[in-house]
Design an enzyme around this catalytic site. Structure first.
Site, short mmCIF file in Angstrom:
data_model
loop_
_atom_site.label_atom_id
_atom_site.label_comp_id
_atom_site.label_asym_id
_atom_site.label_seq_id
_atom_site.Cartn_x
_atom_site.Cartn_y
_atom_site.Cartn_z
N HIS A 56 0.85 -1.20 0.00
CA HIS A 56 0.00 0.00 0.00
C HIS A 56 0.88 1.24 0.00
O HIS A 56 1.52 1.58 1.00
CB HIS A 56 -0.91 0.01 1.23
CG HIS A 56 -1.93 1.12 1.20
ND1 HIS A 56 -3.25 0.92 0.88
CD2 HIS A 56 -1.81 2.45 1.43
CE1 HIS A 56 -3.90 2.07 0.92
NE2 HIS A 56 -3.04 3.02 1.26
N HIS A 58 1.53 5.38 -2.21
CA HIS A 58 1.06 6.42 -3.14
C HIS A 58 2.27 7.01 -3.85
O HIS A 58 2.83 8.02 -3.42
CB HIS A 58 0.26 7.49 -2.39
CG HIS A 58 -1.04 6.99 -1.85
ND1 HIS A 58 -2.23 7.10 -2.53
CD2 HIS A 58 -1.32 6.33 -0.70
CE1 HIS A 58 -3.21 6.56 -1.81
NE2 HIS A 58 -2.68 6.07 -0.70
N GLN A 151 -9.46 9.21 -5.70
CA GLN A 151 -9.19 9.84 -4.41
C GLN A 151 -10.36 10.67 -3.89
O GLN A 151 -10.65 10.67 -2.69
CB GLN A 151 -7.95 10.73 -4.53
CG GLN A 151 -7.64 11.60 -3.32
CD GLN A 151 -7.08 10.83 -2.15
OE1 GLN A 151 -5.91 10.50 -2.11
NE2 GLN A 151 -7.92 10.53 -1.16
N HIS A 209 -9.48 1.69 -0.04
CA HIS A 209 -9.27 2.51 1.16
C HIS A 209 -10.59 2.44 1.94
O HIS A 209 -11.58 3.08 1.57
CB HIS A 209 -9.01 3.97 0.78
CG HIS A 209 -7.61 4.25 0.34
ND1 HIS A 209 -7.03 3.63 -0.75
CD2 HIS A 209 -6.67 5.12 0.84
CE1 HIS A 209 -5.79 4.11 -0.90
NE2 HIS A 209 -5.55 4.99 0.05
N GLU A 212 -11.18 4.66 6.57
CA GLU A 212 -10.03 5.37 7.14
C GLU A 212 -10.54 6.61 7.86
O GLU A 212 -10.41 7.74 7.38
CB GLU A 212 -9.02 5.74 6.04
CG GLU A 212 -7.72 6.28 6.63
CD GLU A 212 -6.74 6.76 5.57
OE1 GLU A 212 -5.61 7.11 5.95
OE2 GLU A 212 -7.10 6.79 4.37
N ASP A 308 2.35 3.30 2.90
CA ASP A 308 1.38 4.34 2.56
C ASP A 308 2.03 5.59 1.99
O ASP A 308 1.75 5.97 0.87
CB ASP A 308 0.51 4.68 3.78
CG ASP A 308 -0.79 5.39 3.41
OD1 ASP A 308 -1.09 5.52 2.22
OD2 ASP A 308 -1.52 5.79 4.34
N TRP A 314 0.65 13.98 3.28
CA TRP A 314 0.08 13.34 4.46
C TRP A 314 1.11 13.00 5.52
O TRP A 314 0.78 12.87 6.69
CB TRP A 314 -0.66 12.06 4.05
CG TRP A 314 -1.82 12.30 3.16
CD1 TRP A 314 -3.09 12.63 3.54
CD2 TRP A 314 -1.83 12.27 1.73
NE1 TRP A 314 -3.89 12.79 2.43
CE2 TRP A 314 -3.14 12.57 1.31
CE3 TRP A 314 -0.86 11.99 0.77
CZ2 TRP A 314 -3.50 12.62 -0.04
CZ3 TRP A 314 -1.21 12.04 -0.58
CH2 TRP A 314 -2.52 12.35 -0.96
#
Length: 425
Positions: A56, A58, A151, A209, A212, A308, A314
């Protein structure tokens, strides 16, 4: 003659073995292999592991920290907002360069397989174009899977569904989603049905996802389990994050876990990120948002650790080292029994490989010749030290080396050299 011979390494199960490699395959594993080799790596006393796997990530956003500005609140929602701005101004070339730099980091740590979510929200789909280019550029040393990830929601944006389909048609191979970010719970549930049907029709895997959030009433994992069974997708579906389970009522969870197990769904918590992003609205006691890892494992649910984010809107830290991820997960999930600690190592290697469906993976004859030699004595030692990768072998080729992490001392009466391995018992 072998192309490469790794001598005397300690495998994760504690056995000592030689590993012979011919071409891009493991030709033999045995306690002692006689024979010539073009190159020999002496791994005596060192841990030899299959490569690390991140299920997982991005990659389209990585290494963009501070663009267009820093996430001041540290929240998930501000991160999403910042990324929404950045994806409109970032060029394909910039995203490719950042992703390739990250893949350099990954290669140096023995992270040789990555599943990356790719934002399909913008109509230009520059994110998809960039990541498809990266996948092609790194294919000789990193196995990169791409997830079509809306997203901003499959239905929340006018072209959300259309763009996801376009991304799949371009060659993205996994269906993603974010049901808790749709306008309503009903829309979220409907999006899951739609996404799972798309995957079933195309014979693809699903990685959502899912929940979350700190909201214990976010229960889309229940719907995901239902849709998985309805469409016969068992073994092909992942629920990522699942942080709402941290806050759910125990009675409801006692019903939920068997449903997840029956559906054959895997779970991917992301401990570094979720302990930072979750609980931002709490005072004290302050939640940390990690899902119920040990409870799921006790039910036979496959659970792997995911990274992630690294240096993006983030998360302001990160190293591309899956041992950092497992180290944090081990602490937050309180997995400190020796068997649990060893399992944390397996979660970032073999478990993650099974979750994302890697073929020919592992230290066995005939498997892909990819492995890591670590400056550690055992999996638990590797978690404790996060040590140097003395050698990284990808598909039969040595692609990275690092010196040992020893330190020199100048203290009268003490050793000149210090290696921080655990004392032998």
């Amino acid at each position: 003659m072998f192309d490469l011979l790794v001598k005397g390494g300690t495998l994760p199960d504690g056995t000592v073995a030689d590993i012979a490699i011919t071409g891009d395959r493991i030709a033999e594993i045995a306690p002692k292999i006689e024979g010539e080799a073009r190159e020999v790596i002496d791994a005596s006393g060192d841990l030899v592991s299959p490569p690390f796997v991140d299920p997982h990530f991005h990659l389209d956003a990585t290494l963009s920290y501070g663009l267009p500005r820093v996430n001041a609140s540290g929240t998930l929602l501000e991160g999403i907002s910042l990324w929404g701005e950045l994806r409109e101004i970032a060029t394909v070339e910039e995203m490719v360069e950042r992703a390739l730099q990250y893949c350099d980091w990954a290669a140096s740590t023995g992270l040789l397989a990555i599943r990356s979510h790719v934002d399909t929200t913008p109509d230009h789909l520059n994110t998809v174009t960039a990541m498809l280019e990266v996948r092609e550029k790194v294919k000789d040393y990193i196995d990169l899977q791409l997830v079509a990830f809306p997203q901003d929601g499959l239905y929340r944006t006018p072209t959300g569904r259309e763009n996801l389909i376009r991304a799949l048609d371009m060659g993205v191979e996994v269906v993603g989603g974010i049901p808790h970010f749709e306008r309503t719970m009903a829309d979220g549930a409907e999006s899951l049905a739609d996404l799972c049907e798309i995957a079933a029709e195309r014979g693809l895997r699903v990685d959502i996802h899912c929940d979350e959030t700190d909201d214990p009433m976010s229960r889309h994992i229940e719907t995901l389990a239902f849709e998985t069974q309805r469409l016969g997708l068992q073994g092909r579906v992942v629920g990522s994050h699942l942080t709402s389970m941290h806050s759910m009522d125990n009675y409801y969870v006692s019903k939920l876990l068997p449903l997840i197990a029956e559906a054959g769904i895997s779970a991917i918590p992301n401990p570094l990120i979720n302990i930072v992003l979750q609980g931002r609205h709490d005072t004290f006691p302050k939640r940390r948002g990690l899902t119920r890892v040990k409870e799921m494992q006790s039910m036979g649910i496959p659970v792997g650790w995911g990274q992630d984010c690294v240096l993006d809107p983030w998360y302001s830290l990160g190293t591309a080292d899956m041992l950092d991820v497992a180290f944090m997960g081990m602490h937050v999930a309180q997995m400190t029994h020796p068997e649990e600690m060893a399992r944390c190592f397996t979660m970032v290697t073999e478990t993650n490989a099974r979750i994302i469906g890697l073929e020919d993976y592992g230290l066995k004859k005939g498997a892909k010749a990819s492995l890591v030699v670590l400056d550690a004595a055992s999996p638990v030692d590797a978690l404790r030290l996060r040590p140097a990768r003395l050698a990284v072998v990808s598909k039969g080729k040595v692609i990275a080396r690092a010196p040992r992490g020893d330190s020199g001392l100048s203290i009268p009466g003490r050793p000149e050299n210090v290696r921080r391995r655990a004392p032998r018992r």
